[in-house]
Design an enzyme around this catalytic site. Sequence first.
Site, PDB file in Angstrom:
ATOM      1  N   CYS A   1      -5.700 -31.485 -54.205  1.00  0.00           N
ATOM      2  CA  CYS A   1      -5.413 -31.701 -55.375  1.00  0.00           C
ATOM      3  C   CYS A   1      -6.459 -32.389 -56.019  1.00  0.00           C
ATOM      4  CB  CYS A   1      -4.097 -33.063 -55.285  1.00  0.00           C
ATOM      5  SG  CYS A   1      -3.980 -33.610 -56.985  1.00  0.00           S
TER       6      CYS A   1
ATOM      7  N   CYS B   1       1.863 -32.196 -57.998  1.00  0.00           N
ATOM      8  CA  CYS B   1       1.377 -32.754 -56.781  1.00  0.00           C
ATOM      9  C   CYS B   1       2.415 -33.727 -56.297  1.00  0.00           C
ATOM     10  CB  CYS B   1       0.148 -33.097 -56.743  1.00  0.00           C
ATOM     11  SG  CYS B   1      -0.570 -34.138 -55.238  1.00  0.00           S
TER      12      CYS B   1
ATOM     13  N   CYS C   1       0.647 -37.508 -55.974  1.00  0.00           N
ATOM     14  CA  CYS C   1       0.250 -38.315 -57.153  1.00  0.00           C
ATOM     15  C   CYS C   1       1.020 -37.811 -58.412  1.00  0.00           C
ATOM     16  CB  CYS C   1      -1.248 -38.092 -57.283  1.00  0.00           C
ATOM     17  SG  CYS C   1      -1.765 -36.794 -57.907  1.00  0.00           S
TER      18      CYS C   1
ATOM     19  N   CYS D   1       1.623 -20.373 -60.334  1.00  0.00           N
ATOM     20  CA  CYS D   1       0.433 -20.140 -61.286  1.00  0.00           C
ATOM     21  C   CYS D   1      -0.365 -21.503 -61.365  1.00  0.00           C
ATOM     22  CB  CYS D   1       1.209 -19.588 -62.513  1.00  0.00           C
ATOM     23  SG  CYS D   1      -0.103 -19.271 -63.591  1.00  0.00           S
TER      24      CYS D   1
END
Length: 140
Positions: free
Chosen positions: A54, A103, A106, A128
Amino acid sequence: MEPVVGATPKVVRSEEEWRALLDPAEFAVLRQAGTERPYTGEYTDTKTEGLYECRACGAELFRSDTKFDSHCGWPSFFSPLAGDSVILREDRALGMKRVEVLCAACHSHLGHVFEGEGYPTPTDQRYCINSVSLKLVPSE
Ligand SMILES: [Zn+2]
């Protein structure tokens, strides 16, 4: 697939802190659920082996061995690194019913997941994901 409602994020920052941490393009996608233009992201056609983290918090999200050529203009993966590395949320923006991928650590926006499109992958799912939401850490 059923959207998964995530718990409280492990990484919590104020909007001001995110703005300081991310550049404007990253902020627009990760924190405002924007979408980068197709075929423009730095990882669209990347074959490099490694781990995709991330870009907002560094959590490990995807492995290069689940990345496949979807020809859709964005990096595509058939599976996240682990079931709990991302969370899925129903997204009815723009008059479409889609499943948003966030994510898990977070709660930053990564992209969307689609399934049943007929791609020859083990899951027939296409995560995607915006390149700008990711940071590739190449294998040694
Ligand atoms: Zn994150």
